[in-house]
Design an enzyme around this catalytic site. Structure first.
Site, PDB file in Angstrom:
ATOM      1  N   GLY A  17       0.817  -1.283   0.061  1.00 34.45           N
ATOM      2  CA  GLY A  17       0.140   0.032   0.015  1.00 34.45           C
ATOM      3  C   GLY A  17       0.862   1.138  -0.133  1.00 34.45           C
ATOM      4  O   GLY A  17       0.425   2.478   0.511  1.00 34.45           O
ATOM      5  N   ASP A  64      -2.697  -7.269  -5.193  1.00 33.37           N
ATOM      6  CA  ASP A  64      -3.826  -7.323  -4.085  1.00 33.37           C
ATOM      7  C   ASP A  64      -3.564  -8.148  -3.017  1.00 33.37           C
ATOM      8  O   ASP A  64      -3.297  -9.334  -3.374  1.00 33.37           O
ATOM      9  CB  ASP A  64      -5.208  -7.559  -4.892  1.00 33.37           C
ATOM     10  CG  ASP A  64      -6.314  -7.508  -3.898  1.00 33.37           C
ATOM     11  OD1 ASP A  64      -6.152  -7.236  -2.923  1.00 33.37           O
ATOM     12  OD2 ASP A  64      -7.460  -7.611  -4.468  1.00 33.37           O
ATOM     13  N   SER A 148      -3.735  -0.138  14.315  1.00 31.79           N
ATOM     14  CA  SER A 148      -4.576   1.094  14.614  1.00 31.79           C
ATOM     15  C   SER A 148      -5.112   1.357  15.946  1.00 31.79           C
ATOM     16  O   SER A 148      -5.336   0.310  16.543  1.00 31.79           O
ATOM     17  CB  SER A 148      -5.843   0.861  13.416  1.00 31.79           C
ATOM     18  OG  SER A 148      -6.729   2.021  13.727  1.00 31.79           O
ATOM     19  N   TYR A 161     -13.265  -3.574  10.838  1.00 33.13           N
ATOM     20  CA  TYR A 161     -11.812  -3.264  10.881  1.00 33.13           C
ATOM     21  C   TYR A 161     -11.113  -3.368  12.130  1.00 33.13           C
ATOM     22  O   TYR A 161     -10.142  -3.643  12.276  1.00 33.13           O
ATOM     23  CB  TYR A 161     -12.174  -1.559  10.403  1.00 33.13           C
ATOM     24  CG  TYR A 161     -10.942  -0.789  10.446  1.00 33.13           C
ATOM     25  CD1 TYR A 161     -10.028  -0.884   9.331  1.00 33.13           C
ATOM     26  CD2 TYR A 161     -10.409   0.026  11.475  1.00 33.13           C
ATOM     27  CE1 TYR A 161      -8.868  -0.132   9.285  1.00 33.13           C
ATOM     28  CE2 TYR A 161      -9.359   0.672  11.535  1.00 33.13           C
ATOM     29  CZ  TYR A 161      -8.509   0.736  10.431  1.00 33.13           C
ATOM     30  OH  TYR A 161      -7.294   1.449  10.385  1.00 33.13           O
TER      31      TYR A 161
HETATM   32  P1  NAI Z   1      -5.197   5.041   2.423  1.00 37.85           P
HETATM   33  O1  NAI Z   1      -6.391   4.416   2.028  1.00 37.85           O
HETATM   34  O2  NAI Z   1      -4.743   6.621   2.277  1.00 37.85           O
HETATM   35  O3  NAI Z   1      -3.819   4.274   1.877  1.00 37.85           O
HETATM   36  C1  NAI Z   1      -3.778   2.921   1.766  1.00 37.85           C
HETATM   37  C2  NAI Z   1      -3.147   2.247   0.627  1.00 37.85           C
HETATM   38  O4  NAI Z   1      -3.110   0.756   0.525  1.00 37.85           O
HETATM   39  C3  NAI Z   1      -3.669   2.796  -0.962  1.00 37.85           C
HETATM   40  O5  NAI Z   1      -2.606   2.884  -1.582  1.00 37.85           O
HETATM   41  C4  NAI Z   1      -4.421   1.452  -1.256  1.00 37.85           C
HETATM   42  O6  NAI Z   1      -4.620   1.327  -2.729  1.00 37.85           O
HETATM   43  C5  NAI Z   1      -3.420   0.231  -0.734  1.00 37.85           C
HETATM   44  N1  NAI Z   1      -4.234  -0.781  -0.611  1.00 37.85           N
HETATM   45  C6  NAI Z   1      -5.576  -1.081  -0.176  1.00 37.85           C
HETATM   46  N2  NAI Z   1      -5.849  -2.302  -0.129  1.00 37.85           N
HETATM   47  C7  NAI Z   1      -4.736  -3.112  -0.867  1.00 37.85           C
HETATM   48  C8  NAI Z   1      -4.785  -4.353  -0.922  1.00 37.85           C
HETATM   49  N3  NAI Z   1      -5.647  -5.374  -1.062  1.00 37.85           N
HETATM   50  N4  NAI Z   1      -3.492  -4.677  -1.568  1.00 37.85           N
HETATM   51  C9  NAI Z   1      -2.495  -3.750  -1.886  1.00 37.85           C
HETATM   52  N5  NAI Z   1      -2.710  -2.497  -1.499  1.00 37.85           N
HETATM   53  C10 NAI Z   1      -3.979  -2.050  -0.876  1.00 37.85           C
HETATM   54  O7  NAI Z   1      -4.845   4.678   3.900  1.00 37.85           O
HETATM   55  P2  NAI Z   1      -3.714   5.385   5.053  1.00 37.85           P
HETATM   56  O8  NAI Z   1      -4.492   6.096   6.094  1.00 37.85           O
HETATM   57  O9  NAI Z   1      -2.491   5.467   4.392  1.00 37.85           O
HETATM   58  O10 NAI Z   1      -3.693   3.925   5.765  1.00 37.85           O
HETATM   59  C11 NAI Z   1      -2.479   3.028   5.626  1.00 37.85           C
HETATM   60  C12 NAI Z   1      -2.570   1.995   6.928  1.00 37.85           C
HETATM   61  O11 NAI Z   1      -2.583   2.485   8.245  1.00 37.85           O
HETATM   62  C13 NAI Z   1      -3.829   1.255   6.969  1.00 37.85           C
HETATM   63  O12 NAI Z   1      -3.516  -0.090   7.328  1.00 37.85           O
HETATM   64  C14 NAI Z   1      -4.783   1.794   7.927  1.00 37.85           C
HETATM   65  O13 NAI Z   1      -5.539   0.771   8.352  1.00 37.85           O
HETATM   66  C15 NAI Z   1      -3.644   2.250   8.846  1.00 37.85           C
HETATM   67  N6  NAI Z   1      -4.396   3.492   9.807  1.00 37.85           N
HETATM   68  C16 NAI Z   1      -4.505   4.485   9.410  1.00 37.85           C
HETATM   69  C17 NAI Z   1      -5.062   5.579  10.177  1.00 37.85           C
HETATM   70  C18 NAI Z   1      -5.522   6.959   9.651  1.00 37.85           C
HETATM   71  O14 NAI Z   1      -5.992   7.704  10.472  1.00 37.85           O
HETATM   72  N7  NAI Z   1      -5.395   7.227   8.458  1.00 37.85           N
HETATM   73  C19 NAI Z   1      -5.059   5.429  11.407  1.00 37.85           C
HETATM   74  C20 NAI Z   1      -4.780   4.003  11.751  1.00 37.85           C
HETATM   75  C21 NAI Z   1      -4.405   3.090  11.219  1.00 37.85           C
END
Ligand code: NAI
Length: 257
Positions: A17, A64, A148, A161
């Site tokens: 990701g 994925d 998280s 989640y």
């Molecule tokens: P985001 O949605 O902005 O980015 C997530 C990335 O993961 C995207 O590029 C997406 O295409 C990719 N992705 C999603 N499903 C996928 C899959 N099946 N295979 C490969 N890639 C995949 O999310 P963000 O905010 O950057 O979050 C990153 C991590 O941090 C996640 O695990 C999220 O649960 C965790 N997180 C985020 C928080 C927040 O406040 N933004 C808080 C706590 C945890």
């Protein structure tokens, strides 16, 4: 296998990701620390990125992580291209959209959250760990998963989640215990409210929560999380494994106001 740090080349990371948000910040900070490596994400090409072109030394692979049957081939390709993997960052994850009361969660939505956040993460870690233990490396080796705050609190409109993330805590301990003897350190980082595309839709609501409940009184940035991940991935806490590091502005401090 060359184990001389002078000639073995830079440390190699795999970030899931990594095209946007927290993952992209992790890639940039790893690059700044001299890492090269692989970014896996869902877009057909790196052009699907919202974070701009990947830094030099990082290459994009479409994967994925929910498609566990594709893991081995992807990991083999990355190992063929870079020689080994020293650091795995399990960052890819999906939120619950729209938020749904726990009494109304459909089985398919439950399965989707678990298939990405838990099952995909668990099996990719297994595939990478198998490669790591077969190859020596001169570099510090680690697996860092992005958990998280949701695993800690009870937001009952995001149950699947929270459940998927809570299990990452146990996964972290299990892999940490199994891989410690191979010199592989396994950790999780628990972000609080981080400003990314994932949280953009709930920004106004989160602004209020941040004011009320976050002692440091601000959102976190992707760079805040990346700094913790890269500290762990570069051996900043060498006599530590299986631990959680919070990056949440003090939100875990019990407060009565
Ligand atoms: P985001 O949605 O902005 O980015 C997530 C990335 O993961 C995207 O590029 C997406 O295409 C990719 N992705 C999603 N499903 C996928 C899959 N099946 N295979 C490969 N890639 C995949 O999310 P963000 O905010 O950057 O979050 C990153 C991590 O941090 C996640 O695990 C999220 O649960 C965790 N997180 C985020 C928080 C927040 O406040 N933004 C808080 C706590 C945890």
């Amino acid at each position: 296998m060359n184990t001389d740090p002078q000639t073995a080349g830079p440390p190699v990371a795999l970030v899931t990701g990594g095209l946007r948000g927290i993952g992209r910040a992790i890639v940039d900070r790893l690059h700044a620390q001299g890492f090269v490596g692989a970014v896996v994400d869902l877009a057909d090409t790196e052009a699907g990125t919202t974070g701009g072109r990947l830094p030099d030394g990082f290459r994009y692979y479409t994967l994925d992580i929910a498609r566990v049957e594709d893991h081995e081939a992807a990991v083999e390709r990355i190992v063929a291209d870079f020689g080994r993997i020293d650091t795995l960052v399990n960052n890819a994850g999906i939120a619950v959209r729209p938020p749904t009361d726990i009494l109304d969660v459909a089985p398919a939505d439950f399965d989707r959250s678990l298939s990405v956040n838990l099952r995909g993460t668990f099996f990719l870690t297994q595939a990478v760990a198998r490669h790591m233990i077969c190859r020596s490396s001169p570099h510090y080796r680690s697996i860092v998963s992005i958990n998280s705050m949701a695993s800690h609190i009870a937001s009952f409109d995001r149950a699947q989640y929270a459940i998927s993330k809570a299990a990452i805590g146990k996964m972290t301990q299990l892999y940490a215990a199994r891989l410690a003897g191979d010199g592989i350190h396994v950790h999780e980082v628990k972000p609080g409210f981080i400003r990314t595309p994932m949280t953009a839709g709930a920004a106004t609501r989160i602004d209020d929560i941040v004011r009320e409940a976050v002692p440091q009184q601000r959102w976190g940035t992707p760079e805040d999380v990346a700094q913790a991940v890269v500290t762990l991935a570069t051996g900043g806490l060498p006599y530590t494994t299986g631990e959680s590091v919070w990056v949440a502005g003090g939100v875990t401090i019990p407060q009565v106001r």
